[in-house]
Motif scaffolding. Structure first.
Motif, PDB file in Angstrom:
ATOM      1  N   LEU A 167       0.537  -1.186  -0.063  1.00 28.18           N
ATOM      2  CA  LEU A 167       0.044   0.026   0.064  1.00 28.18           C
ATOM      3  C   LEU A 167       1.238   1.022   0.013  1.00 28.18           C
ATOM      4  O   LEU A 167       0.497   2.050  -0.556  1.00 28.18           O
ATOM      5  CB  LEU A 167      -0.861  -0.157   1.220  1.00 28.18           C
ATOM      6  CG  LEU A 167      -2.089   1.240   1.384  1.00 28.18           C
ATOM      7  CD1 LEU A 167      -2.995   1.139   0.168  1.00 28.18           C
ATOM      8  CD2 LEU A 167      -2.850   0.952   2.734  1.00 28.18           C
ATOM      9  N   GLU A 168       2.077   1.014   0.690  1.00 26.53           N
ATOM     10  CA  GLU A 168       3.098   2.311   0.643  1.00 26.53           C
ATOM     11  C   GLU A 168       3.415   2.571  -0.767  1.00 26.53           C
ATOM     12  O   GLU A 168       3.706   3.771  -0.989  1.00 26.53           O
ATOM     13  CB  GLU A 168       4.191   2.038   1.726  1.00 26.53           C
ATOM     14  CG  GLU A 168       4.996   3.127   1.773  1.00 26.53           C
ATOM     15  CD  GLU A 168       6.252   2.747   3.023  1.00 26.53           C
ATOM     16  OE1 GLU A 168       7.042   3.701   2.785  1.00 26.53           O
ATOM     17  OE2 GLU A 168       6.208   1.799   3.435  1.00 26.53           O
ATOM     18  N   VAL A 169       3.833   1.496  -1.447  1.00 24.25           N
ATOM     19  CA  VAL A 169       4.247   1.680  -2.713  1.00 24.25           C
ATOM     20  C   VAL A 169       3.315   2.460  -3.686  1.00 24.25           C
ATOM     21  O   VAL A 169       3.603   3.290  -4.610  1.00 24.25           O
ATOM     22  CB  VAL A 169       4.732   0.372  -3.345  1.00 24.25           C
ATOM     23  CG1 VAL A 169       5.226   0.545  -4.838  1.00 24.25           C
ATOM     24  CG2 VAL A 169       6.054  -0.084  -2.521  1.00 24.25           C
ATOM     25  N   ILE A 170       1.909   1.732  -3.498  1.00 24.99           N
ATOM     26  CA  ILE A 170       0.937   2.259  -4.512  1.00 24.99           C
ATOM     27  C   ILE A 170       0.456   3.710  -4.100  1.00 24.99           C
ATOM     28  O   ILE A 170       0.718   4.570  -4.916  1.00 24.99           O
ATOM     29  CB  ILE A 170      -0.362   1.422  -4.230  1.00 24.99           C
ATOM     30  CG1 ILE A 170      -0.107   0.050  -4.736  1.00 24.99           C
ATOM     31  CG2 ILE A 170      -1.505   2.209  -4.962  1.00 24.99           C
ATOM     32  CD1 ILE A 170      -1.354  -0.825  -4.480  1.00 24.99           C
ATOM     33  N   THR A 171       0.657   4.176  -2.965  1.00 22.93           N
ATOM     34  CA  THR A 171       0.505   5.529  -2.388  1.00 22.93           C
ATOM     35  C   THR A 171       1.435   6.475  -3.141  1.00 22.93           C
ATOM     36  O   THR A 171       1.184   7.482  -3.563  1.00 22.93           O
ATOM     37  CB  THR A 171       0.428   5.571  -0.964  1.00 22.93           C
ATOM     38  OG1 THR A 171      -0.563   4.755  -0.466  1.00 22.93           O
ATOM     39  CG2 THR A 171       0.165   7.099  -0.546  1.00 22.93           C
ATOM     40  N   ALA A 172       2.660   5.898  -2.878  1.00 26.55           N
ATOM     41  CA  ALA A 172       4.008   6.785  -3.312  1.00 26.55           C
ATOM     42  C   ALA A 172       3.739   7.032  -4.996  1.00 26.55           C
ATOM     43  O   ALA A 172       4.119   7.834  -5.481  1.00 26.55           O
ATOM     44  CB  ALA A 172       5.112   6.107  -2.936  1.00 26.55           C
ATOM     45  N   GLU A 173       3.624   5.959  -5.667  1.00 24.60           N
ATOM     46  CA  GLU A 173       3.366   5.856  -7.203  1.00 24.60           C
ATOM     47  C   GLU A 173       2.443   7.093  -7.405  1.00 24.60           C
ATOM     48  O   GLU A 173       2.328   7.791  -8.394  1.00 24.60           O
ATOM     49  CB  GLU A 173       3.309   4.564  -7.770  1.00 24.60           C
ATOM     50  CG  GLU A 173       4.158   3.594  -7.712  1.00 24.60           C
ATOM     51  CD  GLU A 173       5.374   3.898  -8.367  1.00 24.60           C
ATOM     52  OE1 GLU A 173       5.061   4.713  -9.516  1.00 24.60           O
ATOM     53  OE2 GLU A 173       6.486   3.527  -8.386  1.00 24.60           O
ATOM     54  N   THR A 174       1.395   6.831  -6.779  1.00 25.98           N
ATOM     55  CA  THR A 174       0.210   7.705  -7.175  1.00 25.98           C
ATOM     56  C   THR A 174       0.482   9.310  -6.805  1.00 25.98           C
ATOM     57  O   THR A 174       0.090   9.855  -7.689  1.00 25.98           O
ATOM     58  CB  THR A 174      -1.179   7.608  -6.124  1.00 25.98           C
ATOM     59  OG1 THR A 174      -1.660   6.183  -6.524  1.00 25.98           O
ATOM     60  CG2 THR A 174      -2.227   8.332  -6.546  1.00 25.98           C
ATOM     61  N   ASP A 175       1.081   9.598  -5.926  1.00 26.20           N
ATOM     62  CA  ASP A 175       1.649  10.682  -5.382  1.00 26.20           C
ATOM     63  C   ASP A 175       2.695  11.371  -6.488  1.00 26.20           C
ATOM     64  O   ASP A 175       2.699  12.425  -6.757  1.00 26.20           O
ATOM     65  CB  ASP A 175       2.467  10.701  -4.119  1.00 26.20           C
ATOM     66  CG  ASP A 175       1.312  10.730  -3.031  1.00 26.20           C
ATOM     67  OD1 ASP A 175      -0.035  10.822  -3.139  1.00 26.20           O
ATOM     68  OD2 ASP A 175       1.680  10.317  -1.777  1.00 26.20           O
ATOM     69  N   LEU A 176       3.572  10.312  -6.937  1.00 32.14           N
ATOM     70  CA  LEU A 176       4.407  10.766  -7.930  1.00 32.14           C
ATOM     71  C   LEU A 176       3.789  11.098  -9.311  1.00 32.14           C
ATOM     72  O   LEU A 176       4.158  12.100  -9.862  1.00 32.14           O
ATOM     73  CB  LEU A 176       5.441   9.711  -8.267  1.00 32.14           C
ATOM     74  CG  LEU A 176       6.457   9.643  -9.337  1.00 32.14           C
ATOM     75  CD1 LEU A 176       7.145  10.747  -9.179  1.00 32.14           C
ATOM     76  CD2 LEU A 176       7.310   8.475  -9.577  1.00 32.14           C
ATOM     77  N   ARG A 177       2.698  10.247  -9.641  1.00 29.93           N
ATOM     78  CA  ARG A 177       1.997  10.767 -10.842  1.00 29.93           C
ATOM     79  C   ARG A 177       1.500  12.091 -10.711  1.00 29.93           C
ATOM     80  O   ARG A 177       1.327  12.823 -11.433  1.00 29.93           O
ATOM     81  CB  ARG A 177       0.799   9.671 -11.374  1.00 29.93           C
ATOM     82  CG  ARG A 177       1.636   8.307 -11.833  1.00 29.93           C
ATOM     83  CD  ARG A 177       0.635   7.283 -12.505  1.00 29.93           C
ATOM     84  NE  ARG A 177      -0.555   7.240 -11.504  1.00 29.93           N
ATOM     85  CZ  ARG A 177      -0.619   6.164 -10.706  1.00 29.93           C
ATOM     86  NH1 ARG A 177       0.290   5.414 -10.621  1.00 29.93           N
ATOM     87  NH2 ARG A 177      -1.630   5.948  -9.967  1.00 29.93           N
ATOM     88  N   ALA A 178       0.815  12.375  -9.599  1.00 28.65           N
ATOM     89  CA  ALA A 178       0.240  13.642  -9.294  1.00 28.65           C
ATOM     90  C   ALA A 178       1.071  14.761  -9.427  1.00 28.65           C
ATOM     91  O   ALA A 178       0.854  15.853  -9.745  1.00 28.65           O
ATOM     92  CB  ALA A 178      -0.686  13.551  -7.855  1.00 28.65           C
ATOM     93  N   ALA A 179       2.459  14.706  -8.677  1.00 26.71           N
ATOM     94  CA  ALA A 179       3.517  15.472  -8.889  1.00 26.71           C
ATOM     95  C   ALA A 179       3.834  15.942 -10.177  1.00 26.71           C
ATOM     96  O   ALA A 179       4.199  16.887 -10.450  1.00 26.71           O
ATOM     97  CB  ALA A 179       4.759  15.217  -7.926  1.00 26.71           C
ATOM     98  N   GLN A 180       4.264  14.725 -10.978  1.00 25.92           N
ATOM     99  CA  GLN A 180       4.545  14.723 -12.480  1.00 25.92           C
ATOM    100  C   GLN A 180       3.483  15.751 -13.144  1.00 25.92           C
ATOM    101  O   GLN A 180       4.006  16.731 -13.928  1.00 25.92           O
ATOM    102  CB  GLN A 180       4.677  13.476 -12.944  1.00 25.92           C
ATOM    103  CG  GLN A 180       6.017  12.738 -12.439  1.00 25.92           C
ATOM    104  CD  GLN A 180       5.940  11.284 -13.045  1.00 25.92           C
ATOM    105  OE1 GLN A 180       4.907  10.781 -13.462  1.00 25.92           O
ATOM    106  NE2 GLN A 180       6.953  10.672 -12.910  1.00 25.92           N
ATOM    107  N   THR A 181       2.402  15.279 -13.067  1.00 25.61           N
ATOM    108  CA  THR A 181       1.188  16.243 -13.620  1.00 25.61           C
ATOM    109  C   THR A 181       1.156  17.676 -13.110  1.00 25.61           C
ATOM    110  O   THR A 181       0.905  18.727 -14.180  1.00 25.61           O
ATOM    111  CB  THR A 181      -0.126  15.430 -13.317  1.00 25.61           C
ATOM    112  OG1 THR A 181      -0.310  14.153 -13.842  1.00 25.61           O
ATOM    113  CG2 THR A 181      -1.196  16.369 -13.915  1.00 25.61           C
ATOM    114  N   SER A 182       1.186  17.884 -11.864  1.00 23.21           N
ATOM    115  CA  SER A 182       1.616  19.263 -11.576  1.00 23.21           C
ATOM    116  C   SER A 182       2.498  20.122 -12.027  1.00 23.21           C
ATOM    117  O   SER A 182       2.487  21.083 -12.205  1.00 23.21           O
ATOM    118  CB  SER A 182       1.447  19.153 -10.026  1.00 23.21           C
ATOM    119  OG  SER A 182       0.300  18.884  -9.349  1.00 23.21           O
TER     120      SER A 182
END
Length: 492
Positions: free
Chosen positions: A452-467
């Motif tokens: 779950l920690e990995v999935i959360t980090a990947e989701t945050d990374l995609r959001a940071a990339q998009t932003s």
């Protein structure tokens, strides 16, 4: 023989197969941003329309100039007076009330051998005819004439020449304004394509990384090290990422179509952008800060308003010039013909002696025409009043445009400063999200972290990339708007 033909066809097919990629790539045209803008300036249909309007305005200048050149006309006409016009004539008014008396020469006078002197005598007739209806028109008449006129003086014409030249300047400035708008539209569309392309690259990387992690998790689940729930979580995240990737692909295609439209580029032909999306393009981007020394003449809108003011002044002078006289030189030369029948009319007998044996007679006239306006019901006076109000509106337009430019400069500065600040923050967030995702993957692979920690980090990374790329795009667009506000868009 058949075997040789078969081998030849195989060789040709093989050569075509080798050259096919080169043929396809030859159709793809590469553009940097300046090249894309230059292509649009040459091929955008709206700009071609503006340049055609320039040619139309040049032709109008020639049309105005032609008014002051000699005007020469020639004409021929033949008329059948099937009902001849008549006039009432009283011959008694011309001395026709007297008649010649008879006289007789005797034989004695003849035999005398002397000169005989005749002395006619007149007496009033028994009955005097009254007014009679007669015609002076032949059944067939014709005319052939050459006429010419030359304008010698007309105040409105002289001012009109200056106004026509100023009007062509206005047309050129309208074209320049259109070019600036096209450059702005192409720049924004170009950056949109670059952002969409970078987002797809990041999604591809994320998909490959998540696919690898999913495969590893499946193997770990098969070996009993992780639960199936962890696999399902990763699979859901992977499917969502795949959906985002498909959306980005469609968005990229749409962005490319928009760019082609802004450039006037064929939609069916592939296009390649050579510029890279990075912050190097913003190296010189900074707020203007000092507005006091800004030259409003740098803005094409200000130049257009100046030309409109000149036209308003010339229009006012043109109306006042209507009070001046007009002087023209006129000349006509030609022949008038008569005949009782059509064939006799065409049997041309002409000459300068104008005897009764002729049926075509020449004429000529030359003279000056002076036209002095005296009173027109105060029409020009009202026109002058209107022109003064129009000129006042143009002057008010300068004040309004200056205020609008001042506001636009400040808005562009604030927007640029805000977007650069957001970009710096989003770059830091992206670096942090990348580090968090990297550490989370390492911890999970070493068994000290959770799925779950990995999935959360990947989701945050995609959001940071998009932003981050959204902030980068906003900063690039703000820079384009700032260049447009300062009038430097096509100068860079």
């Amino acid at each position: 023989m058949k075997k040789r033909i078969y081998v030849s066809w195989l060789l040709v097919s093989w050569l075509f197969f080798l050259q096919a990629p080169h043929l396809v790539s030859a159709q793809e045209q590469a553009f940097s941003l300046p090249q894309a803008i230059q292509y649009a300036l040459q091929n955008r249909p709206s700009l071609k329309t503006l340049r055609n309007q320039e040619q139309i305005d040049k032709a109008r200048v020639g049309e105005v100039r032609a008014t002051g050149l000699p005007q020469v006309n020639a004409g021929v006409e033949i008329n059948n007076n099937f009902i001849q016009q008549k006039s009432i004539v009283d011959f008694s008014e011309f001395g026709g009330a007297s008649q010649l008396n008879d006289f007789t020469i005797t034989q004695q006078q003849l035999r005398s051998g002397q000169d005989i002197v005749l002395s006619p005598s007149y007496s009033a007739p028994d009955s005097v005819p009254g007014p009679q209806a007669i015609t002076f028109v032949q059944p067939w008449t014709g005319a052939a004439a050459l006429s010419a006129s030359q304008l010698l003086f007309d105040g409105s014409y002289l001012i009109g020449l200056r106004a026509a030249s100023t009007y062509t300047q206005l047309s050129k400035k309208n074209t320049q304004q259109g070019e600036i708008e096209v450059a702005e539209q192409v720049s924004k569309a170009y950056y949109s394509v670059l952002v969409a392309g970078e987002q797809i690259k990041l999604l591809d990387q994320n998909l490959r990384r998540l696919d690898t992690l999913l495969r590893q998790t499946i193997i770990m689940n098969q070996n009993g090290f992780v639960e199936k729930l962890d696999v399902d979580r990763l699979r859901v995240s992977y499917n969502n990422l795949k959906i985002d990737h498909d959306k980005a692909q469609r968005l990229l295609a749409l962005s490319q179509q928009l760019l082609k439209f802004q450039m006037g580029f064929p939609q069916a032909q592939p296009i390649l952008l050579t510029d890279q999306l990075n912050e190097n393009s913003l190296a010189t981007a900074k707020p203007m800060g000092n507005y006091a020394g800004f030259a409003y003449g740098n803005r094409i809108e200000y130049g257009i308003l100046e030309t409109q003011r000149d036209l308003a002044l010339l229009n006012q002078r043109n109306i006042k010039a209507g009070y001046w006289p007009r002087l023209l030189l006129n000349a006509n030369y030609g022949y008038n013909g008569v005949g009782r029948t059509f064939s006799r009319l065409l049997d041309v007998r002409a000459g300068a002696n104008n005897t009764t044996t002729r049926n075509w007679f020449d004429f000529g006239v030359v003279g000056l025409s002076l036209q002095v306006p005296l009173f027109d019901g105060l029409r020009k006076s009202y026109q002058v009043q209107q022109s003064r109000i129009q000129l006042e509106n143009v002057k008010l337009g300068f004040e309004q445009l200056q205020q609008a430019i001042d506001l636009e400069l400040r808005q562009s500065d604030v927007t640029l400063e805000n977007t650069l600040s957001v970009l710096r923050a989003q770059r830091q967030n992206l670096e942090l999200a990348e580090e968090i995702a990297r550490v989370s993957r390492i911890k999970y692979q070493q068994g000290v972290g959770s799925n779950l920690e990995v999935i959360t980090a990947e989701t945050d990374l995609r959001a940071a990339q998009t932003s981050y790329y959204s902030a980068l795009y906003d900063a690039l667009i703000a820079q384009v708007d700032a260049d447009r506000a300062t009038g430097a868009l096509l100068l860079k």
